[in-house]
Motif scaffolding. Structure first.
Motif, PDB file in Angstrom:
ATOM      1  N   LEU A   1       0.821  -1.218   0.000  1.00 16.32           N
ATOM      2  CA  LEU A   1       0.000   0.000   0.000  1.00 16.32           C
ATOM      3  C   LEU A   1       0.853   1.265   0.000  1.00 16.32           C
ATOM      4  N   THR A   2       1.984   1.208   0.690  1.00 13.42           N
ATOM      5  CA  THR A   2       2.825   2.416   0.772  1.00 13.42           C
ATOM      6  C   THR A   2       3.810   2.522  -0.393  1.00 13.42           C
ATOM      7  N   GLU A   3       3.933   1.462  -1.178  1.00 18.86           N
ATOM      8  CA  GLU A   3       4.823   1.531  -2.351  1.00 18.86           C
ATOM      9  C   GLU A   3       4.348   2.650  -3.284  1.00 18.86           C
ATOM     10  N   GLN A   4       5.269   3.498  -3.704  1.00 14.34           N
ATOM     11  CA  GLN A   4       4.900   4.625  -4.572  1.00 14.34           C
ATOM     12  C   GLN A   4       4.400   4.132  -5.921  1.00 14.34           C
ATOM     13  N   LYS A   5       3.236   4.657  -6.332  1.00 12.28           N
ATOM     14  CA  LYS A   5       2.644   4.237  -7.614  1.00 12.28           C
ATOM     15  C   LYS A   5       2.365   5.489  -8.443  1.00 12.28           C
ATOM     16  N   GLN A   6       2.903   5.502  -9.629  1.00 13.72           N
ATOM     17  CA  GLN A   6       2.732   6.675 -10.486  1.00 13.72           C
ATOM     18  C   GLN A   6       1.684   6.384 -11.554  1.00 13.72           C
ATOM     19  N   LEU A   7       0.658   7.244 -11.629  1.00 20.29           N
ATOM     20  CA  LEU A   7      -0.303   7.080 -12.726  1.00 20.29           C
ATOM     21  C   LEU A   7       0.395   7.422 -14.033  1.00 20.29           C
ATOM     22  N   PRO A   8       0.248   6.600 -15.057  1.00 26.41           N
ATOM     23  CA  PRO A   8       0.949   6.885 -16.314  1.00 26.41           C
ATOM     24  C   PRO A   8       0.466   8.196 -16.924  1.00 26.41           C
ATOM     25  N   ARG A   9       1.391   8.971 -17.441  1.00 24.30           N
ATOM     26  CA  ARG A   9       1.029  10.278 -18.006  1.00 24.30           C
ATOM     27  C   ARG A   9       0.145  10.116 -19.241  1.00 24.30           C
ATOM     28  N   LEU A  10       0.472   9.120 -20.053  1.00 29.52           N
ATOM     29  CA  LEU A  10      -0.229   8.996 -21.326  1.00 29.52           C
ATOM     30  C   LEU A  10      -1.482   8.131 -21.220  1.00 29.52           C
ATOM     31  N   PHE A  11      -2.147   8.217 -20.096  1.00 36.42           N
ATOM     32  CA  PHE A  11      -3.396   7.479 -19.931  1.00 36.42           C
ATOM     33  C   PHE A  11      -4.499   8.305 -20.571  1.00 36.42           C
TER      34      PHE A  11
ATOM     35  N   GLU B   1     -15.004  11.095  -5.276  1.00 39.64           N
ATOM     36  CA  GLU B   1     -14.327  11.323  -3.991  1.00 39.64           C
ATOM     37  C   GLU B   1     -13.652  10.037  -3.505  1.00 39.64           C
ATOM     38  N   ALA B   2     -14.257   8.906  -3.827  1.00 35.40           N
ATOM     39  CA  ALA B   2     -13.649   7.625  -3.427  1.00 35.40           C
ATOM     40  C   ALA B   2     -12.320   7.422  -4.159  1.00 35.40           C
ATOM     41  N   ILE B   3     -12.258   7.837  -5.434  1.00 35.34           N
ATOM     42  CA  ILE B   3     -10.997   7.746  -6.184  1.00 35.34           C
ATOM     43  C   ILE B   3      -9.940   8.612  -5.504  1.00 35.34           C
ATOM     44  N   ASP B   4     -10.342   9.818  -5.101  1.00 33.22           N
ATOM     45  CA  ASP B   4      -9.405  10.704  -4.389  1.00 33.22           C
ATOM     46  C   ASP B   4      -8.876  10.033  -3.121  1.00 33.22           C
ATOM     47  N   CYS B   5      -9.776   9.382  -2.400  1.00 31.03           N
ATOM     48  CA  CYS B   5      -9.369   8.717  -1.148  1.00 31.03           C
ATOM     49  C   CYS B   5      -8.372   7.594  -1.442  1.00 31.03           C
ATOM     50  N   LEU B   6      -8.655   6.823  -2.476  1.00 33.05           N
ATOM     51  CA  LEU B   6      -7.740   5.728  -2.826  1.00 33.05           C
ATOM     52  C   LEU B   6      -6.364   6.287  -3.177  1.00 33.05           C
ATOM     53  N   ILE B   7      -6.375   7.341  -3.979  1.00 29.15           N
ATOM     54  CA  ILE B   7      -5.102   7.957  -4.396  1.00 29.15           C
ATOM     55  C   ILE B   7      -4.326   8.438  -3.167  1.00 29.15           C
ATOM     56  N   GLU B   8      -5.062   9.037  -2.243  1.00 32.05           N
ATOM     57  CA  GLU B   8      -4.426   9.567  -1.035  1.00 32.05           C
ATOM     58  C   GLU B   8      -3.928   8.445  -0.114  1.00 32.05           C
ATOM     59  N   ASP B   9      -4.727   7.398   0.025  1.00 32.81           N
ATOM     60  CA  ASP B   9      -4.406   6.336   0.988  1.00 32.81           C
ATOM     61  C   ASP B   9      -3.356   5.350   0.483  1.00 32.81           C
TER      62      ASP B   9
ATOM     63  N   SER C   1      -0.733   5.700  -1.790  1.00 33.97           N
ATOM     64  CA  SER C   1       0.540   6.196  -2.347  1.00 33.97           C
ATOM     65  C   SER C   1       0.542   6.261  -3.863  1.00 33.97           C
ATOM     66  N   VAL C   2      -0.573   6.737  -4.413  1.00 34.34           N
ATOM     67  CA  VAL C   2      -0.653   6.905  -5.863  1.00 34.34           C
ATOM     68  C   VAL C   2      -0.317   8.355  -6.178  1.00 34.34           C
ATOM     69  N   ARG C   3       0.592   8.558  -7.125  1.00 34.03           N
ATOM     70  CA  ARG C   3       1.009   9.916  -7.469  1.00 34.03           C
ATOM     71  C   ARG C   3       0.470  10.284  -8.841  1.00 34.03           C
ATOM     72  N   GLN C   4       0.093  11.543  -8.955  1.00 33.51           N
ATOM     73  CA  GLN C   4      -0.339  12.033 -10.260  1.00 33.51           C
ATOM     74  C   GLN C   4       0.090  13.473 -10.401  1.00 33.51           C
ATOM     75  N   LEU C   5       0.372  13.868 -11.626  1.00 35.08           N
ATOM     76  CA  LEU C   5       0.882  15.218 -11.848  1.00 35.08           C
ATOM     77  C   LEU C   5      -0.227  16.245 -11.877  1.00 35.08           C
ATOM     78  N   ASN C   6      -1.336  15.863 -12.503  1.00 35.03           N
ATOM     79  CA  ASN C   6      -2.433  16.818 -12.625  1.00 35.03           C
ATOM     80  C   ASN C   6      -3.719  16.126 -12.221  1.00 35.03           C
ATOM     81  N   VAL C   7      -4.203  16.451 -11.037  1.00 39.04           N
ATOM     82  CA  VAL C   7      -5.340  15.734 -10.463  1.00 39.04           C
ATOM     83  C   VAL C   7      -6.575  15.805 -11.358  1.00 39.04           C
ATOM     84  N   ASN C   8      -6.952  17.004 -11.769  1.00 36.13           N
ATOM     85  CA  ASN C   8      -8.186  17.135 -12.549  1.00 36.13           C
ATOM     86  C   ASN C   8      -8.093  16.424 -13.891  1.00 36.13           C
ATOM     87  N   LYS C   9      -6.924  16.586 -14.516  1.00 35.88           N
ATOM     88  CA  LYS C   9      -6.728  15.960 -15.831  1.00 35.88           C
ATOM     89  C   LYS C   9      -6.808  14.437 -15.705  1.00 35.88           C
TER      90      LYS C   9
END
Lengths: 162, 267
Positions: A14-24, A136-144, A146-154
């Motif tokens: 859960l704490t392992e850093q996870k990066q959302l792919p930019r080109l999604f 909001e649940a997606i936001d919680c998952l991202i926060e809880d 360790s999912v990283r994203q560059l642009n939240v809204n995008k």
């Protein structure tokens, strides 16, 4: 029990850093399937593990949804649910603790539930007031988790605009 | 035991465990004690359709939750589809765009509720058909092992070369008769075959006979993932044509290294 994940291993995943792919891009746009919307995205963790976020939402009742973080062990096609952010469409009972509630709730994989006969590995859940929509649940998952994203809204739009 | 008291207590308990709570216009949530394996209770409501007919329905929740771990299209084929269709038919449940329901036109609410519950539980059993396929790492391990051995021989045999997935460039440009790894130096080449099932062993038997027919001079070595898994007749035919076999890749590293050293050095 070869596939048992200890609480420490679960916590590390859960704490392992996870990066959302930019080109999604449009691949992440939700699709309607048999009464619900679906979308998913695969992530690679900083330690090389493979994860997936899945989003499901009832087309008729928006409070019936699930946002899930899965772990895909190497060299298998098995997906294991680490966290599941559920909407409010059913009661939940923790079979070991024997408590029941009807609310938004978060399932978590635990070592204890893996060891218990008749229980699902993600059978433990806690009710929550942190979210009331799938977005909001997606936001919680991202926060809880360790999912990283560059642009939240995008990224949320690309994820399907839940 | 006072049977009357037991009956009363039993009925009170059963009735108390099923509750109906209004959740919207002409829509009531039906709470039951029945759960899926993960502790989530079945999602059931009593609601009116667009024609004003009441129905007991899951509102599409059951199919949605099946897709947490199963691809939706896999629910429409094979055994999963058969189980789902049989369950729907057996319990008089209709499906419309993923929603499972029983109309209360001809059935009492109690009967409809119990039928829907039974159907949902049976349908959710298809999740047990999720197969766990652990991908074999045999070919990957074979390549690693042979590369290590060949590299260890290189200092003694500078002209040694090795290629994976080799086929004769002139006699077989389409690569129909392939060798998993060929090790060559000035002497006879060594043809190594990675064998993990009956089909592969049959193919390799044919390939070796084909190479013999072409008049090629080589040493053939079969390395099994697990020789015990190969059927006797297939193995017997293969044994007739293969020069050397190793029953398993794992655990035979030293023997293979020693054999290949000798085979290459002596030719």
């Amino acid at each position: 029990m070869n596939n048992l994940l200890s609480d420490t291993e679960i916590s590390n995943l859960l704490t392992e850093q996870k990066q959302l792919p930019r080109l999604f891009r449009p691949l992440g746009t939700r699709k309607e399937k048999r009464g619900h919307y679906e979308s998913e995205i695969t992530l690679t963790g900083s330690d090389g593990h493979t994860f997936q976020i899945r989003y499901r939402q009832n087309t008729r009742y928006p409070t019936d949804f699930s946002v899930i973080l899965l772990y895909q062990p190497e060299r298998t096609n098995i997906a294991r649910i680490l966290r599941r952010y559920n909407g409010k469409s059913h009661e939940h009972t923790n079979k070991i603790e024997r408590n029941t509630f009807y609310n938004y709730h978060i399932h978590t994989m635990t070592e204890r539930y893996q060891r218990e006969d008749g229980c699902s590995e993600d059978g433990y859940a806690e009710e929550t007031e942190r979210y009331s929509t799938a977005e909001e649940a997606i936001d919680c998952l991202i926060e809880d988790c360790s999912v990283r994203q560059l642009n939240v809204n995008k990224q949320l739009n690309e994820f399907g605009g839940a | 035991m006072d049977i009357e008291h037991t009956k009363k207590e039993f009925l009170q308990k059963v009735c108390a465990d099923i509750r109906i709570v209004e959740e919207g216009v002409n829509r009531y949530r039906v709470f039951t004690p029945f759960t899926f394996d993960d502790g989530d209770h079945l999602a059931i409501t009593l609601s009116q359709d667009e024609n004003g007919v009441w129905r007991i329905t899951d509102e599409g929740h059951t199919f949605m939750r099946l897709t947490y771990l199963i691809d939706e299209k896999d629910l429409r084929k094979g055994n999963r589809q058969k189980i789902i269709e049989a369950s729907l038919m057996r319990h008089g449940i209709k499906e419309e765009d993923g929603e499972l329901f029983i109309s209360l036109k001809e059935v009492t609410p109690g009967d409809a509720l119990f039928s829907l519950i039974q159907g949902i539980i049976q349908i959710s059993d298809v999740s047990y058909l999720t197969r766990e396929i652990v991908k074999s790492t045999f070919y990957e391990d074979f390549r690693t092992q042979i590369t290590d051995i060949a590299n260890s021989i290189l200092p003694q045999k500078r002209d040694l070369t090795f290629d994976f997935d080799w086929s004769h460039p002139k006699q077989d440009p389409e690569g129909r008769y392939s060798v998993d790894c060929i090790i060559r130096d000035s002497g006879r080449p060594v043809f190594l075959f990675a064998l993990n099932n009956d089909d592969k062993v049959r193919d390799v038997t044919i390939n070796i006979l084909h190479f013999e027919k072409l008049g090629m001079d080589f040493q053939s070595v079969g390395i099994f993932e697990n020789q015990e898994n190969i059927s006797r007749s297939v193995l017997a035919r293969f044994s007739d044509v293969c020069d050397k076999q190793f029953s398993q890749l794992s655990g035979n590293e030293e023997r293979m290294s020693s054999y290949l050293n000798r085979a290459i050095v002596t030719g």
